[in-house]
Motif scaffolding. Structure first.
Motif, short mmCIF file in Angstrom:
data_model
loop_
_atom_site.label_atom_id
_atom_site.label_comp_id
_atom_site.label_asym_id
_atom_site.label_seq_id
_atom_site.Cartn_x
_atom_site.Cartn_y
_atom_site.Cartn_z
N THR A 164 0.84 -1.19 0.00
CA THR A 164 0.00 0.00 0.00
C THR A 164 0.88 1.24 0.00
N ILE A 165 0.53 2.21 -0.84
CA ILE A 165 1.25 3.47 -0.83
C ILE A 165 0.87 4.21 0.46
N LYS A 166 1.85 4.45 1.33
CA LYS A 166 1.60 5.10 2.62
C LYS A 166 1.90 6.60 2.59
N ILE A 202 3.32 4.28 -14.48
CA ILE A 202 2.00 4.68 -13.94
C ILE A 202 2.04 5.13 -12.50
N MET A 203 3.14 4.92 -11.78
CA MET A 203 3.17 5.24 -10.35
C MET A 203 2.69 6.66 -10.02
N PRO A 204 3.10 7.68 -10.78
CA PRO A 204 2.64 9.03 -10.44
C PRO A 204 1.12 9.22 -10.56
N VAL A 234 -2.02 7.95 -2.31
CA VAL A 234 -1.87 7.29 -1.02
C VAL A 234 -3.08 6.38 -0.80
N GLY A 235 -2.82 5.14 -0.42
CA GLY A 235 -3.88 4.16 -0.21
C GLY A 235 -4.03 3.18 -1.35
N ASP A 236 -3.48 3.51 -2.53
CA ASP A 236 -3.55 2.60 -3.68
C ASP A 236 -2.56 1.46 -3.50
N LEU A 237 -2.79 0.37 -4.24
CA LEU A 237 -1.93 -0.80 -4.17
C LEU A 237 -0.94 -0.83 -5.32
#
Length: 235
Positions: A114-116, A177-179, A183-186
């Motif tokens: 999870t993106i924190k 695609i990361m950008p 926050v909260g995405d997997l």
């Protein structure tokens, strides 16, 4: 095998859950469009990494391709969150003339994270992640390789609670695609396979040493036990 250097960003055109009687249960079929740059030399049965997941091409045309995905892969990755319009990183399997600019990526996702946190640092973006399965934390090391959504990245630092960070430069931001995530995405995580191989080799070696009563390790353990017992009796 892949390098973690994303070639192109495609778009999910269709996400279809397969009939249990046909798929063996809860598998899905996904069609990805806007994929022409990775299809120029495509053949049925080729492997294309989609967000770091090694998938097999079952159909394709000049702009899109279809893959079938097993229930096990769906449960281990972020595929269940895909929908029409979702952007995905694409990379073809390595060929003989590919420069190995990233690191050895199998396309076998271990778990999700999870993106924190997401913090701008100059032209870079620093992302913080927390693994869904803590058992993989031992394979994440500072300055080591990691594959996130199929992108080869370097771990910059690790907190005591296992949260790890990467810093993404501007060039990479424009090609993955990361950008687009918040926050909260997997994200799909594949740890560096080198650590897993070393751990397995050590485990097998230790088991063999312990099973052999004449091995140096068994003899050392025997001496330690004898000494502990002797000390306990002398108290």
């Amino acid at each position: 095998m892949f390098t973690g250097i994303v070639e192109h960003i495609g778009t999910v055109a269709e996400y279809k859950e397969l009939d249990e009687t046909l798929s063996g249960g809860n598998g899905v079929s996904v069609t990805i469009k806007d994929a022409a740059p990775v299809l120029s030399d495509c053949h049925i049965g080729d492997s294309i990494a989609c967000n770091g997941i090694c998938l097999t091409v079952t159909e394709f045309d000049s702009n899109s391709f279809k893959v079938g995905i097993s229930p096990e892969t769906v449960s281990r990755t972020d595929i269940s969150s895909w929908k029409t319009g979702t952007k995905v990183n694409l990379e073809r399997a390595v060929s003989q003339d590919v420069r190995f600019g990233g690191h050895y990526v199998q396309g076998h996702v271990d778990t999700v994270a999870t993106i924190k946190s997401r913090t701008v640092d100059g032209n870079s973006i620093v992302f913080g992640f927390k693994l869904g399965e803590q058992s993989y934390e031992k394979f994440i090391v500072e300055k080591g390789f990691i594959s996130l959504d199929g992108t080869s990245l370097t771990v910059t630092t690790i907190d005591d609670d296992g949260t790890f960070y990467i810093a993404m430069i501007k060039h990479t931001q424009e090609h993955v695609i990361m950008p687009l995530k918040q926050v909260g995405d997997l994200v799909n995580v594949e740890v560096d396979v080198t650590g897993k191989v070393i751990e397995k080799q050590i485990e097998v070696h230790l088991q063999a040493q312990i099973a052999d009563s004449k091995s140096s390790l068994s003899q050392l353990i025997g001496k330690i036990v004898e000494e502990k017992v002797r000390n306990a009796l002398n108290k």
